[in-house]
Design an enzyme around this catalytic site. Structure first.
Site, PDB file in Angstrom:
ATOM      1  N   LYS A  63       6.406  46.223 -17.949  1.00  8.62           N
ATOM      2  CA  LYS A  63       5.316  46.480 -17.024  1.00  8.62           C
ATOM      3  C   LYS A  63       4.074  46.666 -17.867  1.00  8.62           C
ATOM      4  CE  LYS A  63       3.218  49.835 -15.513  1.00  8.62           C
ATOM      5  NZ  LYS A  63       1.852  49.209 -15.459  1.00  8.62           N
ATOM      6  N   GLU A  75       5.622  56.661 -27.700  1.00 12.86           N
ATOM      7  CA  GLU A  75       4.424  56.756 -28.538  1.00 12.86           C
ATOM      8  C   GLU A  75       3.323  57.282 -27.629  1.00 12.86           C
ATOM      9  OE1 GLU A  75       0.839  55.971 -29.632  1.00 12.86           O
ATOM     10  OE2 GLU A  75       1.421  53.858 -29.694  1.00 12.86           O
ATOM     11  N   CYS A  94      -5.257  55.491 -29.637  1.00  9.64           N
ATOM     12  CA  CYS A  94      -4.494  56.741 -29.753  1.00  9.64           C
ATOM     13  C   CYS A  94      -4.611  57.355 -31.140  1.00  9.64           C
ATOM     14  CB  CYS A  94      -3.032  56.493 -29.391  1.00  9.64           C
ATOM     15  SG  CYS A  94      -2.255  55.164 -30.324  1.00  9.64           S
ATOM     16  N   GLU A 139      -7.925  65.098 -25.720  1.00  8.18           N
ATOM     17  CA  GLU A 139      -8.277  63.821 -26.338  1.00  8.18           C
ATOM     18  C   GLU A 139      -9.313  63.099 -25.472  1.00  8.18           C
ATOM     19  OE1 GLU A 139      -5.976  59.763 -27.882  1.00  8.18           O
ATOM     20  OE2 GLU A 139      -5.077  61.018 -26.328  1.00  8.18           O
TER      21      GLU A 139
END
Length: 476
Positions: free
Chosen positions: A171, A246, A280, A377
């Site tokens: 996906k 991750e 990231c 973040e």
């Protein structure tokens, strides 16, 4: 140059009755309509993946590698077409999109080589007994890739799974679907058997909730936010399904007093704005020794102000828009909160006038610890630069968040480097560079940044099971 958008199931392209728009974030214009997978489509994808796995797991590692390398070569040949699609749907500068296509091909090429090195071993045993360890593909993989790297993130998931002998239902991100579809087209043209790779789109919660509990799924591989990763992990755990996660980061950069201050600052400002900060591993919290803080901050702000912002299709642009309209209000709130609590705004901090989901390159100085951006973040072009009194102070602040994906440091002192290697709580540490990983190095996080590794010699471990064989041999 933007492709027709379809699902890819059982080696065939298909549309459905329900679709959603894909928007160019630089112009806010519609690029195309993306089909949503129905439950019937997902059932077909599951069935196809089961059949594909039964075939693909018996293909020799060398032949699997040949197909993967052929697909990678096609991606390289089509780099300009693919990169243009990525820039249109994501907004990143065309130069960065070209590099992403190359990186996606490199992931495939590395794991193709690793496919031929999934060695087992023989364990010494008593006479009449043989102990052998075999590595075998885990089965059907449900993979989920994010929108920030439309080509390289799907490629990384597909590479590890296919090299190991698994089949995949991927996906990909609805905001940036073209990269994954270009990969599927390359594999189709490379001769990958139908069902080994399937691409679906739709409501993420509905798809994950329907696919992950299905019995054929043996691994969930996900790149994305920590909150979503935790949800998928809990869902997988209810069915004893393995996961590869991750997750988010909030990368620290420690700038020591012995480094080349201007060089470190300029490289930091350039890297922070790469991909509009939507990475990231993006360097975000810069902890700079107080003796060089003023010089570092001045050089960083100067370079950030000089960043060329615009449509990624235009020549000379260094930073495009954020990839979707959700990021701009989040970034605005984080900056306003920091300034309200005492931070100094070095530059930027606003959405410029006009079309597109743009946000100015932003630098915050002397940010108090109670500002939300110190623990949240930003995932955008916002840097925080704070002074520290010592390496002890810097390491303490770097480790103060629950994330541990990437960390960086600038120093030439061997004793500092030794301490950073031992004490910084990250899965990837880079010293005197802001590159976080390569295809040949293992990549992943610690703490709330996930677990498992992609890339390197460790990259296929998650996609394989270990079978011990004890063979008793009758002795005449």
């Amino acid at each position: 140059m933007y492709p027709d958008l379809n699902l890819f199931i059982a080696g065939e392209w298909r549309k459905t009755g329900s679709d959603m728009p894909v928007i160019n974030p630089a112009t806010e214009e519609e690029l195309g309509r993306l089909p949503r997978a129905s439950q019937s489509d997902l059932d077909d994808a599951l069935s196809a993946a089961v059949q594909g796995f039964e075939l693909w797991k018996h293909v020799s590692p060398r032949d699997r590698a040949t197909t993967i390398l052929r697909a990678a070569a096609l991606m390289r040949e089509r780099r300009e077409e693919i990169a243009t699609s990525i820039t249109l749907e994501h907004g990143k500068p065309l130069k960065q999109a070209r590099l992403e296509v190359t990186r996606g091909a490199e992931f495939l090429e590395w794991d193709a080589g690793e496919a031929m090195r999934t060695y087992g071993r023989i364990i010494p045993a008593a006479r009449g007994h043989k102990f052998a360890v075999h590595h075998q593909p885990v089965g059907v993989v449900a993979a989920f890739s994010p929108w920030n790297f439309p080509m390289s993130q799907p490629a990384r998931k597909i590479a590890g799974a296919l090299a190991s002998g698994c089949s995949v239902i991927l996906k990909a991100a609805e905001e940036t679907p073209a990269g994954a579809l270009h990969i599927a087209r390359a594999f189709q043209d490379a001769g990958l058997p139908p069902g080994v790779l399937n691409i679906v789109f739709g409501n993420p919660t509905e798809i994950s909730g329907y696919v992950i509990p299905k019995d054929p799924v043996r691994l969930v591989a996900f790149t994305g936010s920590t909150s979503v990763g935790r949800h998928l992990t809990m869902l997988a755990a209810q069915h004893d399904t393995r996961v590869l996660m991750e997750l988010g980061g909030h990368a620290p950069v420690i700038v020591c007093e012995d480094t080349d201050v201007r060089s470190a600052a300029v490289s930091g400002a350039i890297r922070k704005m790469r991909n509009t900060g939507q990475v990231c591993t993006s360097p975000t919290r810069f902890f700079t020794h107080e003796s060089v803080f003023d010089a570092y901050a001045a050089a960083f702000v100067e370079r950030a102000k000089g960043t060329v912002v615009g449509n990624g299709m235009d020549a000379g642009v260094e930073m495009g828009p954020t990839a979707n309209d959700r990021r701009v209000p989040v970034l605005t709130d984080l900056v306003e909160d920091a300034v309200a609590k005492g931070a100094t705004l070095g530059t930027g901090g606003r959405r410029p006038a006009g079309k597109g989901y743009f946000f100015q390159p932003t630098v915050l100085l002397n940010v108090p610890e109670n500002a939300r951006i110190m623990t949240a973040e930003p995932f955008g072009p916002v840097a925080v630069i704070n002074p520290v009194t010592s390496l002890d102070h810097a390491i303490e602040r770097a480790n103060s968040v629950p994330y541990g994906l990437a960390g960086y440091a600038f120093t030439n002192r061997a004793d500092y480097i030794d301490r950073l290697v031992d004490e910084l709580e990250v899965g990837n540490l880079s010293i005197n560079t802001l590159e976080a990983s390569m295809p040949e190095t293992p990549f992943g996080g610690v703490k709330s940044s996930g677990y498992g590794r992609e890339g390197g010699t460790e990259g296929l471990d998650n996609y394989m099971t270990v079978k011990n064989v004890w063979h008793a041999v009758a002795i005449a």
